[in-house]
Scaffold this motif. Sequence first.
Motif, short mmCIF file in Angstrom:
data_model
loop_
_atom_site.label_atom_id
_atom_site.label_comp_id
_atom_site.label_asym_id
_atom_site.label_seq_id
_atom_site.Cartn_x
_atom_site.Cartn_y
_atom_site.Cartn_z
N GLY A 79 -19.98 17.70 25.54
CA GLY A 79 -20.84 17.35 24.23
C GLY A 79 -20.01 17.72 22.98
N VAL A 80 -19.15 18.52 23.07
CA VAL A 80 -18.49 18.94 21.86
C VAL A 80 -16.80 18.81 22.18
N GLY A 81 -16.35 19.30 23.21
CA GLY A 81 -14.97 19.06 23.50
C GLY A 81 -14.54 17.53 23.64
N MET A 82 -15.35 16.80 24.35
CA MET A 82 -14.69 15.40 24.71
C MET A 82 -15.42 14.18 24.10
N TYR A 83 -16.79 13.98 23.92
CA TYR A 83 -17.40 13.01 23.13
C TYR A 83 -16.87 12.55 21.79
N ASN A 84 -16.61 13.15 21.18
CA ASN A 84 -16.17 12.75 19.68
C ASN A 84 -14.60 12.53 19.75
N ALA A 85 -14.07 13.58 20.45
CA ALA A 85 -12.48 13.45 20.41
C ALA A 85 -12.08 12.12 21.11
#
Length: 298
Positions: A79-85
């Motif tokens: 949710g934090v490390g991958m999605y928006n990256a």
Amino acid sequence: MNRQLTPATALLLVVPPLLWAGNAIVGRLVHDMVPPLMLNFLRWTIAFVILLPLAATVFRPGSGLWAHRRSLAVLGLLGVGMYNALQYLALQTSTPINVTLVAASMPVWMLLIGYLFFNAPVNRKQILGAACSIAGVLFVLSRGELNQLLSLRLVAGDMFMILATIAWSLYSWLLTRSHVSTVLRSNWASFLMAQVVYGVAWSGAFAGGEWAVSGREITWSWQLLIALLYVAIGPAVLAFRCWGIGVQRVGPNIAGFFSNLTPLFAAVMSSAFLGEMPHVYHIIAFGLIVSGIVLSSR
């Protein structure tokens, strides 16, 4: 989780797509100022600071932050490390309208992941709704020329966004099935902070790798600072709060279709801020996506 879609829950599930559309616009506006993975890291670092006064108890002994490290580390990664990256990577080579329309394949991944890994039942209306959504995605990928589907080649931005959508679908299912203590879940800020702690570590590692490979520097300006504050407060903290409540109330399958409102908001904002007017195929694709929402939620 009662799975009954009330007006209040529907309103909660509309807020994240609105904020995520703004996130796509901002990501596109600042893509020359800051590398995409660094943007994600800075965003969640600011969100960490914002959450700290609300969730300081998560660092106390016995809070569950360390005891449930495996579950929280996975949630933080997805949710934090991958999605928006991955979304910010996609925006390096694609427009906000295209990126958000590709993300409209989320209901398909929600249904598929739920069925394969979480024993979630799937009914005919959900399948039909997912088919409408994926038809809209294919329509925009083919740029409205259906004869190009046979020779369709996905660009890098499309692939990054598909991977981001899969990651978010898995994250949403794990929100309802993760074996995290009820004490930690009882406070939304603490539960989000617990994910952000691990997510910032993931995103920091990714940003460090990006800098080592590309060597890109940040071009600081007041516009970038405003953009960072927006993506940290709106699409991160507020959107995650509303999404978490909505998923808990109606389940990931129904909530996933609301994410498909993002292209509508992205199209309006793109024309207002980027001068990127939607085409006819965007309108047709959005019509198919809305049909998917109506069919799946009835």
